[in-house]
Design an enzyme around this catalytic site. Structure first.
Site, PDB file in Angstrom:
ATOM      1  N   LYS A   1       0.839  -1.200   0.000  1.00 15.10           N
ATOM      2  CA  LYS A   1       0.000   0.000   0.000  1.00 15.10           C
ATOM      3  C   LYS A   1       0.875   1.252   0.000  1.00 15.10           C
ATOM      4  O   LYS A   1       2.088   1.181   0.195  1.00 15.10           O
ATOM      5  CB  LYS A   1      -0.923  -0.010   1.216  1.00 15.10           C
ATOM      6  CG  LYS A   1      -0.194   0.010   2.550  1.00 15.10           C
ATOM      7  CD  LYS A   1      -1.158  -0.074   3.721  1.00 15.10           C
ATOM      8  CE  LYS A   1      -0.383  -0.058   5.045  1.00 15.10           C
ATOM      9  NZ  LYS A   1      -1.282  -0.077   6.212  1.00 15.10           N
TER      10      LYS A   1
ATOM     11  N   TYR B   1      14.858  29.979   8.571  1.00 17.67           N
ATOM     12  CA  TYR B   1      13.643  30.618   9.065  1.00 17.67           C
ATOM     13  C   TYR B   1      13.591  30.623  10.584  1.00 17.67           C
ATOM     14  O   TYR B   1      13.982  29.653  11.247  1.00 17.67           O
ATOM     15  CB  TYR B   1      12.406  29.876   8.553  1.00 17.67           C
ATOM     16  CG  TYR B   1      12.030  30.169   7.126  1.00 17.67           C
ATOM     17  CD1 TYR B   1      11.700  31.454   6.725  1.00 17.67           C
ATOM     18  CD2 TYR B   1      11.970  29.138   6.194  1.00 17.67           C
ATOM     19  CE1 TYR B   1      11.323  31.718   5.412  1.00 17.67           C
ATOM     20  CE2 TYR B   1      11.609  29.391   4.881  1.00 17.67           C
ATOM     21  CZ  TYR B   1      11.280  30.683   4.492  1.00 17.67           C
ATOM     22  OH  TYR B   1      10.914  30.940   3.203  1.00 17.67           O
TER      23      TYR B   1
END
Length: 372
Positions: free
Chosen positions: A41, A262
């Site tokens: 999956k 940042y």
């Protein structure tokens, strides 16, 4: 593995298919007499559904688990003869589509079972499916009481379709000492006696490794196939499958006392040299894996040397402190390793306060992929 990368590309994701199949063979051996399936999956945990499933099928795997119909359709397109189970069950009105591509839904509610049975009655098809019984996860699965009530109908052939598999799922298998594991194993061992002649499955990767007495008829490993750590403690017996390398955009000098990235969360304690690398959280290198004055971040391998990521990770870029790498060994255009060469998916996950599963399934679409 090749470290080559076209000039226009910024990052390379190398998937080691022999390592993947070696992991499956290791797990199949550990499974003993139980059949070893493969969970593919989420695009085979980010490694590529078609490539991973093809390699596993060639290695001898003939039963696969996916989560969604679209994944089942992709898998059926490339592997027409294998057995495919659809873990997320049966969407309302989808029985004809699921049956039409010969996929077995994992039925986890009485409503799903009733809809699947009605389709089998209408079409006269055998319509094999799995029945998921909840033994303590409180997620997908009919209750033990519902399973008790359903079982006699199967024995007396009052139900059109015959389940091909009865399954459940362990909630705490990565913590083998957790009391819920034994409770679930005992509950499952008891309930499957009501379903004689139907194969039973309980173990994921962690359960396969931790509970050899609970393998039953089929095991369904996922993360361990792709090199991830299934158990929270002890050595990881799996080979790494994924390697990530990203290009250095530039190398810059930075003075002590200045900040990186940042938020200015990391102040440099010394004059430093920073390699700015073309990868970020859009590529699956989580923002939370960055560093600050109070937290060490993830690492990268630069010219064979482990270096720390400096400051916050941006969407497309991150900084690596390469002060201790000889200047002649680090330059614009070079590749640095973010996963591989000793840095595991679980190492990166730990710095991001998550799990290896999330690292693998979050790999972005911008990596140039190379399959070995």
């Amino acid at each position: 593995m090749s470290d080559s990368l076209p000039a226009e590309a910024t990052g390379l994701l190398t998937v080691d298919l022999p390592a993947l199949t070696a992991n499956w063979k290791t797990l199949a051996k550990r499974a003993g007499r139980a059949q070893c399936a493969a969970v593919v999956k989420a695009d085979a945990y980010g490694t590529g559904l078609e490539q991973a499933a093809n390699a596993l099928a060639k290695a001898g795997c003939d039963t696969f688990f996916v989560a969604t119909f679209d994944e089942a359709l992709r898998l059926r397109t490339i592997l027409p003869a294998v057995t495919i189970y659809l873990l997320n069950g049966l969407n309302p009105g989808s029985a004809e589509l699921v049956c039409g591509i010969d996929v077995r839904p994992v039925l986890g509610s009485m409503a799903e079972i009733e809809e699947w049975e009605a389709h089998a009655d209408e079409t006269g098809e055998e319509a094999p499916a799995a029945i998921h019984i909840d033994t303590g996860m409180n997620r997908h699965g009919i209750s033990l009481a519902e399973a008790e009530a359903l079982a006699p109908r199967l024995v007396t052939e009052e139900i059109t379709f015959k389940p091909a598999l009865v399954m459940s799922h362990l909630a705490c298998a990565d913590e083998p000492e957790h009391a819920l594991n034994r409770q679930q194993i005992d509950a499952f061992s008891t309930i499957i006696k009501k379903f004689p002649g139907i194969p039973a499955s309980l173990c994921n990767s962690a359960g396969l490794l931790a509970f050899p007495d609970a393998h039953f008829d089929l095991v369904r490993p996922g993360v361990a196939l792709y090199g991830g750590r299934a158990l929270n403690t002890g050595e990881n017996p799996m080979q790494p499958v994924v390697k990530l390398q990203a290009r250095i955009v530039t190398v810059r000098e930075a003075k002590a006392g200045t900040t990186v990235g940042y938020g200015a969360r990391l102040k440099l304690a010394r004059d430093s040299k920073l390699a700015i690398v073309s990868a970020g959280y859009a590529d699956g290198i989580f923002r939370a894996a960055g560093s600050s004055d109070n937290k060490k971040g993830a690492e990268a391998i630069v010219a064979g040397i482990r270096c720390n990521i400096a400051g916050r990770i941006s969407m497309d870029l991150l900084a690596v402190d390469v002060t201790d790498v000889p200047a002649e060994n680090v330059k614009r255009g070079d590749l640095v390793t973010l996963l591989g060469d000793g840095i595991s998916v679980d190492d990166l996950a730990g710095h991001a306060r998550t799990i290896g599963y999330e690292v693998l399934t979050s790999l972005g679409k911008r990596w140039r992929r190379n399959y070995v």
